[in-house]
Design a protein around this motif. Structure first.
Motif, PDB file in Angstrom:
ATOM      1  N   GLY A  41       0.972  -1.423   0.032  1.00  6.22           N
ATOM      2  CA  GLY A  41      -0.030  -0.004   0.001  1.00  6.22           C
ATOM      3  C   GLY A  41       0.907   1.225   0.075  1.00  6.22           C
ATOM      4  N   THR A  42       0.209   2.371  -0.331  1.00  7.86           N
ATOM      5  CA  THR A  42       0.958   3.585  -0.446  1.00  7.86           C
ATOM      6  C   THR A  42       1.498   4.164   0.938  1.00  7.86           C
ATOM      7  N   PRO A  43       2.270   4.613   1.211  1.00  9.76           N
ATOM      8  CA  PRO A  43       2.894   4.945   2.283  1.00  9.76           C
ATOM      9  C   PRO A  43       2.136   6.174   2.976  1.00  9.76           C
ATOM     10  N   VAL A  44       1.970   6.379   4.336  1.00 10.25           N
ATOM     11  CA  VAL A  44       1.548   7.268   5.044  1.00 10.25           C
ATOM     12  C   VAL A  44       2.256   7.636   6.287  1.00 10.25           C
ATOM     13  N   VAL A  45       2.522   8.579   6.620  1.00  7.74           N
ATOM     14  CA  VAL A  45       3.530   9.008   7.616  1.00  7.74           C
ATOM     15  C   VAL A  45       2.541   9.963   8.957  1.00  7.74           C
ATOM     16  N   LEU A  46       2.527   9.408  10.003  1.00  4.79           N
ATOM     17  CA  LEU A  46       1.692  10.187  10.848  1.00  4.79           C
ATOM     18  C   LEU A  46       2.816  10.848  11.878  1.00  4.79           C
ATOM     19  N   LEU A  47       2.494  12.072  12.247  1.00  9.83           N
ATOM     20  CA  LEU A  47       3.417  12.984  13.301  1.00  9.83           C
ATOM     21  C   LEU A  47       2.528  13.355  14.331  1.00  9.83           C
ATOM     22  N   HIS A  48       3.084  13.090  15.757  1.00 12.99           N
ATOM     23  CA  HIS A  48       2.347  13.421  16.737  1.00 12.99           C
ATOM     24  C   HIS A  48       2.493  14.715  17.326  1.00 12.99           C
ATOM     25  N   GLY A  49       1.629  15.182  18.144  1.00 17.63           N
ATOM     26  CA  GLY A  49       1.788  16.242  18.781  1.00 17.63           C
ATOM     27  C   GLY A  49       2.231  16.481  20.190  1.00 17.63           C
ATOM     28  N   GLY A  54       4.177   9.207  19.302  1.00 12.57           N
ATOM     29  CA  GLY A  54       3.432   8.586  18.202  1.00 12.57           C
ATOM     30  C   GLY A  54       2.318   7.485  18.754  1.00 12.57           C
ATOM     31  N   LEU A  55       2.377   7.205  19.968  1.00  4.44           N
ATOM     32  CA  LEU A  55       1.226   6.383  20.438  1.00  4.44           C
ATOM     33  C   LEU A  55      -0.317   7.075  20.364  1.00  4.44           C
ATOM     34  N   MET A  56      -0.307   8.390  19.888  1.00  4.76           N
ATOM     35  CA  MET A  56      -1.453   9.038  20.037  1.00  4.76           C
ATOM     36  C   MET A  56      -2.408   8.700  18.776  1.00  4.76           C
ATOM     37  N   TRP A  57      -1.467   7.975  17.719  1.00  7.76           N
ATOM     38  CA  TRP A  57      -2.233   7.665  16.418  1.00  7.76           C
ATOM     39  C   TRP A  57      -2.527   6.285  16.564  1.00  7.76           C
ATOM     40  N   ARG A  58      -2.378   5.412  17.750  1.00  7.30           N
ATOM     41  CA  ARG A  58      -2.868   4.079  17.580  1.00  7.30           C
ATOM     42  C   ARG A  58      -4.021   3.621  16.981  1.00  7.30           C
ATOM     43  N   HIS A  59      -5.091   4.608  17.120  1.00  6.79           N
ATOM     44  CA  HIS A  59      -6.336   3.909  16.528  1.00  6.79           C
ATOM     45  C   HIS A  59      -6.486   4.069  15.036  1.00  6.79           C
ATOM     46  N   VAL A  60      -5.839   5.319  14.715  1.00 10.71           N
ATOM     47  CA  VAL A  60      -5.964   5.757  13.145  1.00 10.71           C
ATOM     48  C   VAL A  60      -4.876   4.854  12.360  1.00 10.71           C
ATOM     49  N   ALA A  61      -3.658   4.682  13.037  1.00  9.79           N
ATOM     50  CA  ALA A  61      -2.760   3.759  12.279  1.00  9.79           C
ATOM     51  C   ALA A  61      -3.072   2.535  12.145  1.00  9.79           C
ATOM     52  N   ALA A  62      -3.910   1.993  13.103  1.00  9.62           N
ATOM     53  CA  ALA A  62      -4.361   0.411  12.980  1.00  9.62           C
ATOM     54  C   ALA A  62      -5.453   0.490  11.712  1.00  9.62           C
ATOM     55  N   ALA A  63      -6.159   1.263  11.668  1.00 11.04           N
ATOM     56  CA  ALA A  63      -7.295   1.459  10.503  1.00 11.04           C
ATOM     57  C   ALA A  63      -6.609   1.564   9.121  1.00 11.04           C
ATOM     58  N   LEU A  64      -5.592   2.375   9.174  1.00 12.34           N
ATOM     59  CA  LEU A  64      -4.954   2.729   7.780  1.00 12.34           C
ATOM     60  C   LEU A  64      -4.316   1.642   7.405  1.00 12.34           C
ATOM     61  N   ALA A  65      -3.542   0.921   8.203  1.00 13.59           N
ATOM     62  CA  ALA A  65      -2.802  -0.320   7.961  1.00 13.59           C
ATOM     63  C   ALA A  65      -3.431  -1.345   7.262  1.00 13.59           C
ATOM     64  N   ASP A  67      -4.746  -1.102   4.514  1.00 19.04           N
ATOM     65  CA  ASP A  67      -4.374  -0.874   3.089  1.00 19.04           C
ATOM     66  C   ASP A  67      -3.185   0.108   2.850  1.00 19.04           C
ATOM     67  N   HIS A  68      -2.656   0.514   3.630  1.00 19.95           N
ATOM     68  CA  HIS A  68      -1.474   1.296   3.602  1.00 19.95           C
ATOM     69  C   HIS A  68      -0.103   0.879   4.282  1.00 19.95           C
ATOM     70  N   THR A  69       0.765   1.494   3.864  1.00 23.65           N
ATOM     71  CA  THR A  69       2.270   1.205   4.989  1.00 23.65           C
ATOM     72  C   THR A  69       2.238   2.261   5.736  1.00 23.65           C
ATOM     73  N   VAL A  70       2.180   2.122   6.984  1.00 28.78           N
ATOM     74  CA  VAL A  70       1.755   3.091   8.006  1.00 28.78           C
ATOM     75  C   VAL A  70       3.189   3.281   8.855  1.00 28.78           C
ATOM     76  N   ILE A  71       3.651   4.585   8.958  1.00 31.49           N
ATOM     77  CA  ILE A  71       4.943   5.047   9.469  1.00 31.49           C
ATOM     78  C   ILE A  71       4.465   5.922  10.647  1.00 31.49           C
ATOM     79  N   VAL A  72       5.023   5.601  11.888  1.00 27.73           N
ATOM     80  CA  VAL A  72       4.458   6.546  13.088  1.00 27.73           C
ATOM     81  C   VAL A  72       5.630   6.734  13.893  1.00 27.73           C
ATOM     82  N   PRO A  73       6.418   8.012  13.715  1.00 22.73           N
ATOM     83  CA  PRO A  73       7.803   8.269  14.359  1.00 22.73           C
ATOM     84  C   PRO A  73       7.510   8.895  15.624  1.00 22.73           C
ATOM     85  N   ASP A  74       8.364   8.961  16.537  1.00 23.22           N
ATOM     86  CA  ASP A  74       8.316   9.878  17.492  1.00 23.22           C
ATOM     87  C   ASP A  74       9.243  10.835  17.113  1.00 23.22           C
ATOM     88  N   LEU A  75       8.904  12.468  16.880  1.00 21.32           N
ATOM     89  CA  LEU A  75       9.762  13.213  16.653  1.00 21.32           C
ATOM     90  C   LEU A  75      10.887  13.526  17.214  1.00 21.32           C
TER      91      LEU A  75
END
Length: 305
Positions: A41-49, A54-65, A67-75
């Motif tokens: 799947g196309t890559p999506v990078v999610l950046l926390h606030g 990056g744990l804040m994206w846990r629900h969204v990342a799991a859903a996007l996963a 059909d996408h490659t999902v990358i969730v870094p800590d800044l």
């Protein structure tokens, strides 16, 4: 989240099904990133606030996963990523530097082009990545923030009290770090409590993980905010003067705080992003945790543009 334990103690919560990597990005700095999803799947990078990881994206990342490659870094400066000392030139935590980290991370993981979504501080990094690296960022989503230059412009009078932390952390090195380090849980916990309309969206173990991460990163978090008072303003002002804009499709999700502070959020954003979808979301600041289905749907719709 991963409920496994080590030595009888609960493990720190993680994004379930994702693997964790330590990736060199620049000048010896390594970012910690959770990676998962469909490798085709196309890559999506999610950046926390702030004050999160990056744990804040846990629900969204799991859903996007699905059909996408999902990358969730800590800044850089946050969570499990490296926290270099702030240099005298103020560039160590400039959003330009942090955006270059994200592009380097994606490339190290095999992605020259990727969609980018950011919340709060992460959205400021995403905006800078979109301006500095338009050939790398295909789509951009921003959650509940204004571009740095506009943020400072709209904070005035008594309404600016909502952003007291911005002014505190803008002070020269020393004072803000000492003040916050005197009671870091009280300081960072204040924002977790104040900004969430649904406190239950941040369960106790996740809240504890955020506070632990912030407690261990006071100097670098302050440096990140300090950069937004100097280096980031200069970079945004130069781009505005040069007429640079975000060339990719942009989606903005915001609370209706423009009404309270008396500014036109859509107008401010359209000056930066001609191809804009702007939505007001009826939840608290922590949108990806309080309304993950709304955020996931908005990102999916953005990726179709």
């Amino acid at each position: 989240m991963n409920p496994s334990t080590h030595g009888g103690a609960p493990a720190a919560p993680r994004i379930e099904g994702f693997t964790h990597h330590r990736v060199p990005v620049a000048d010896g700095v390594r970012l910690s990133a959770a990676v998962g999803g469909d490798p085709s799947g196309t890559p999506v990078v999610l950046l926390h606030g702030f004050p999160q990881t990056g744990l804040m994206w846990r629900h969204v990342a799991a859903a996007l996963a699905a059909d996408h490659t999902v990358i969730v870094p800590d800044l850089r400066g946050y969570g499990a990523s490296d926290k270099p000392a702030e240099a005298a030139d103020g560039q160590t935590y400039a959003k330009r530097t942090m955006a270059a980290d994200v592009v380097a991370l994606a490339r190290a993981l095999g992605h020259e082009r990727f969609a980018l979504a950011g919340h709060d501080r992460g959205a400021l990094v995403a905006i800078r990545a979109g301006l500095d690296h338009p050939d790398a960022v295909t789509h951009l989503a921003s959650l509940d923030v204004l571009p740095t230059l506009d943020m400072w412009d709209v904070l005035r009078g008594t309404g600016a009290a909502v952003g007291f932390h911005l002014y505190l952390m803008a002070q020269p090195p020393g004072l803000p770090e000492r003040m916050i380090a005197a009671d870091p849980d009280g300081f960072f916990g204040h924002f977790l409590d104040l900004w969430a309309k649904d406190p239950g969206a941040i369960p106790a173990d996740v809240r504890a993980a955020y506070l632990t991460a912030c407690r261990e990163a006071v100097p670098s978090i302050v440096a990140d905010f300090r950069a937004s008072s100097f280096a980031d303003v200069e970079h945004d002002a130069a781009d505005r003067a040069a007429g640079r804009r975000l060339r990719m499709p942009v989606t903005v999700l915001q609370q209706d705080w423009g009404t309270a502070l008396g500014f036109d959020a859509v107008g401010l954003w359209r000056a930066w992003a001609p191809d804009l979808v702007h939505r007001t979301v009826p939840c608290g600041h922590f949108m990806a945790e309080e309304s993950p289905a709304t955020v996931t749907e908005a990102i999916r719709a953005l990726l179709l543009r």
